[in-house]
Design a protein around this motif. Structure first.
Motif, PDB file in Angstrom:
ATOM      1  N   CYS A   1       0.855  -1.182   0.000  1.00 24.50           N
ATOM      2  CA  CYS A   1       0.000   0.000   0.000  1.00 24.50           C
ATOM      3  C   CYS A   1       0.897   1.241   0.000  1.00 24.50           C
ATOM      4  N   GLN A   2       0.328   2.348  -0.429  1.00 22.57           N
ATOM      5  CA  GLN A   2       1.069   3.608  -0.547  1.00 22.57           C
ATOM      6  C   GLN A   2       0.110   4.763  -0.289  1.00 22.57           C
ATOM      7  N   GLN A   3       0.567   5.786   0.412  1.00 25.78           N
ATOM      8  CA  GLN A   3      -0.273   6.964   0.630  1.00 25.78           C
ATOM      9  C   GLN A   3       0.404   8.216   0.089  1.00 25.78           C
ATOM     10  N   HIS A   4      -0.421   9.182  -0.300  1.00 29.15           N
ATOM     11  CA  HIS A   4       0.119  10.473  -0.735  1.00 29.15           C
ATOM     12  C   HIS A   4      -0.800  11.598  -0.264  1.00 29.15           C
ATOM     13  N   SER A   5      -1.135  11.568   1.036  1.00 29.65           N
ATOM     14  CA  SER A   5      -2.038  12.577   1.581  1.00 29.65           C
ATOM     15  C   SER A   5      -1.393  13.948   1.652  1.00 29.65           C
ATOM     16  N   ASN A   6      -0.075  13.996   1.598  1.00 29.74           N
ATOM     17  CA  ASN A   6       0.650  15.263   1.637  1.00 29.74           C
ATOM     18  C   ASN A   6       1.430  15.397   0.329  1.00 29.74           C
ATOM     19  N   TRP A   7       0.694  15.466  -0.770  1.00 32.37           N
ATOM     20  CA  TRP A   7       1.285  15.550  -2.123  1.00 32.37           C
ATOM     21  C   TRP A   7       2.336  16.668  -2.181  1.00 32.37           C
ATOM     22  N   PRO A   8       3.517  16.418  -2.815  1.00 29.44           N
ATOM     23  CA  PRO A   8       3.881  15.233  -3.599  1.00 29.44           C
ATOM     24  C   PRO A   8       4.748  14.250  -2.816  1.00 29.44           C
ATOM     25  N   GLU A   9       4.485  14.121  -1.520  1.00 29.79           N
ATOM     26  CA  GLU A   9       5.258  13.184  -0.718  1.00 29.79           C
ATOM     27  C   GLU A   9       4.505  11.858  -0.607  1.00 29.79           C
TER      28      GLU A   9
END
Lengths: 108, 118
Positions: free
Chosen positions: A88-96
């Motif tokens: 799984c991968q998250q990017h809630s604080n784009w582009p991190e």
């Protein structure tokens, strides 16, 4: 920094069975959660993005669900080609971005 | 076809410098971010950092800040990952990947294996 944990680390199942993989975030990631499949010697492949949207050419047996901090990937009816590692991968604080540690789905 | 093509495998000694590359084709390179991902032998995926060709100010994971340098040359549609002084612990497969807009990585390079050994 958001930390993702995945469970179980390894899932031993037979072809045709249903696999349910879990991903938990240390804080809410809203709907910015994706799943990837990686087979030995290959680059990862995007399966699911925005929690439940299937990427191009991904079979309908792959589905995602969840919200906030708890998410799951379900593979309904494992096929021989599905035995792999899933991240799984998250990017809630784009582009991190952050990846989880992975779940290996192996043949029982 | 949209693709990212990475440079070939490298074998280096500790302390040496290295730059690996990732060339995009089949799409407007300047309009998409490019990320780098590390995978140590037998381990999981680690996001290292990301760069936008139109604004070459990279963002780094805290784990990789000051350890590597990410850059881009949009005139030749190529992103780079660079080390000034390699360590044995840098031995890994390195992937570049392209987010689709603000969505995750839909396009991946084939990977570049970097081996650091004395």
């Amino acid at each position: 920094e958001v930390v993702l944990t995945q469970s179980p680390a390894t899932l031993s199942l037979s072809p045709g069975e249903r696999a349910i993989l879990s991903c938990r975030a240390s804080q809410s990631v809203s709907s910015f959660l994706a799943w990837y499949q990686q087979k030995p010697g290959q680059a990862p492949r995007l399966l699911i993005y925005d929690v439940s949207k299937r990427a191009a050419d991904i079979p309908a047996r792959f589905s995602g669900s969840g919200s906030g901090t708890d998410f799951s990937l379900t593979i309904s009816g494992l096929e021989p080609d599905d035995f792999a590692v899933y991240y799984c991968q998250q990017h809630s604080n784009w582009p991190e971005f952050t990846f989880g540690p992975g779940t290996r789905v192996e043949i029982k | 076809d949209v693709q990212l093509v990475q440079s070939g495998a490298e074998v280096k000694k500790p302390g040496e410098s290295l730059r690996i590359s990732c060339m995009g084709s089949g799409y407007s390179f300047s309009s998409y971010w490019i990320a780098w991902v590390r995978q140590m032998p037998g381990k999981g995926l680690e996001w290292m950092g990301i760069i936008y060709p139109g604004d070459p100010d990279p963002r780094y994971s805290p784990s990789f800040q000051d350890q590597v340098t990410i850059s881009v040359d949009k005139s030749i549609s190529t992103a780079y990952l660079q080390w000034s002084s390699l360590k044995a612990s840098d031995t890994a497969m390195y992937y570049c990947a392209r987010p689709h807009g603000v969505d995750p990585f839909d396009i991946w390079g084939q990977g570049t294996m970097v081996t650091v050994s004395s």
